[in-house]
Design an enzyme around this catalytic site. Structure first.
Site, short mmCIF file in Angstrom:
data_model
loop_
_atom_site.label_atom_id
_atom_site.label_comp_id
_atom_site.label_asym_id
_atom_site.label_seq_id
_atom_site.Cartn_x
_atom_site.Cartn_y
_atom_site.Cartn_z
N CYS A 169 2.98 25.44 28.31
CA CYS A 169 3.26 24.00 28.25
C CYS A 169 3.74 23.53 26.88
O CYS A 169 4.60 22.66 26.79
CB CYS A 169 2.08 23.21 28.78
N ASP A 175 -2.30 19.32 26.98
CA ASP A 175 -3.18 20.00 27.94
C ASP A 175 -4.48 20.57 27.35
O ASP A 175 -4.87 21.70 27.70
CB ASP A 175 -2.41 21.13 28.65
N LYS A 232 1.24 15.64 34.50
CA LYS A 232 2.39 16.41 35.00
C LYS A 232 1.93 17.50 35.93
O LYS A 232 0.75 17.87 35.92
CB LYS A 232 3.13 17.01 33.81
C1 VGL Z 1 -0.23 25.72 31.72
C2 VGL Z 1 0.00 27.53 33.12
C3 VGL Z 1 -0.12 26.73 34.22
C4 VGL Z 1 -0.30 25.18 30.32
C5 VGL Z 1 -0.37 24.89 32.81
O1 VGL Z 1 -0.85 24.08 30.11
O2 VGL Z 1 0.21 25.87 29.40
N1 VGL Z 1 -0.04 27.02 31.88
N2 VGL Z 1 -0.31 25.41 34.06
#
Ligand code: VGL
Ligand code: ZN
Length: 213
Positions: free
Chosen positions: A157, A12, A112
Site C-alpha cells: 500500500c 494502513d 479503500k
Molecule cells: C495491504 C496487502 C493487502 C497493505 C493491504 O496495506 O499493504 N497489503 N491489503
C-alpha cells in the site's frame, strides 16, 4: 507556514497488519512510535490516515477463491491479483487503527478496497488503475505540493500509493524508517524501493524531516 503545502499520509496502520493479526507485517507495530513522533513535530499542513476496508466477499481474499491459498496469484481480467488471508474486514476489530497510533491530528480518513470485485492497494486508485478513491481531488483542493508517506506495507500500500502520488504530479517522499514491508515475493521491498527511486520519489528518514523547511 511554508510556501509549500505538505501532506502526510499514514498508510494502513491497522491491527490486522500488526503482529498477531492475520496479515501481520514483520515488526509492523514498530512504525507506531515513529509515526507518533512525526505527528508531534507538527510539520504538516494536512494529515491523511488510510484504512484497508474490505467487504467479506473481497476478491483478493484466498477464502473467496476455490482451492486457492494466501500469497498465490490469480488473473482477473487484466489484473494479476495476489491472494491474501482475510484481513481488514469493514467494521471489524482488526480493521481498527493500532490502538497506540495517535489519530487525533488526522484531517481525513480514507478507506479503500471497499469494492468487492477490485482490490485497492493504493490510496488513490484501485488495482484496475481507473477507479479513484477521491484522494487526488482532496489533495488538489487543499493545494498540496508535497506528499510524505509512511506506514504499512512498504511494498504494497505504501508503494502503490507513492507511485500514484508521483503520477498525479505531487513531489513524493517515503519516510522509510516509518514503514515496514511484507516482502512477498522475497526481495519485493528492495525492488519497490528501486522502482520508487526510478520514478523520482525520494526515500528519506524521520531524521531528515526536521530541517527541511
Ligand atoms: C495491504 C496487502 C493487502 C497493505 C493491504 O496495506 O499493504 N497489503 N491489503
Ligand atoms: Zn487488503
Amino acid at each position: 507556514m511554508s510556501v509549500y503545502r505538505d501532506v502526510l499520509i499514514v498508510t494502513d496502520v491497522q491491527k490486522d497488519f500488526c503482529p498477531g493479526g492475520p496479515l501481520a507485517v514483520k515488526d509492523g507495530n514498530a512504525v507506531v512510535p515513529v509515526i507518533n513522533k512525526i505527528l508531534k513535530m507538527e510539520q504538516f499542513d494536512r494529515v491523511v490516515g488510510t484504512q484497508d476496508w474490505h467487504p467479506r466477499d473481497q476478491v483478493s481474499f484466498a477464502s473467496n477463491n476455490a482451492e486457492k491459498y494466501p500469497f498465490e496469484q490469480i488473473v482477473i481480467g487484466e489484473i494479476t491479483q495476489t491472494l491474501w488471508p482475510d484481513h481488514c474486514v469493514a467494521g471489524t476489530d482488526g480493521a481498527k487503527f493500532h490502538p497506540d497510533l495517535n489519530t487525533d491530528m488526522f484531517d481525513l480518513i480514507i478507506r479503500k478496497g471497499t469494492n468487492p470485485s477490485v482490490d485497492s492497494y493504493s490510496a488513490f486508485l484501485e488495482n484496475d488503475k481507473k477507479m479513484k478513491t477521491g484522494l487526488d481531488g482532496y489533495l488538489n483542493s487543499v493545494g498540496a505540493d508535497r506528499v510524505y508517506l509512511c506506514g504499512l506495507a512498504t511494498d504494497y500500500c505504501v508503494y502503490y500509493s507513492a507511485m500514484d502520488a508521483a503520477g498525479f504530479g505531487f513531489k513524493t517522499y517515503v519516510i522509510i524508517d516509518a514503514c515496514r514491508g511484507i516482502d512477498v515475493p522475497k526481495g519485493n521491498i528492495d525492488r519497490c524501493i528501486a522502482e520508487m527511486k526510478k520514478k523520482g520519489i525520494e526515500i528519506i528518514t524521520t531524521e531528515k524531516l526536521k530541517d527541511r523547511r
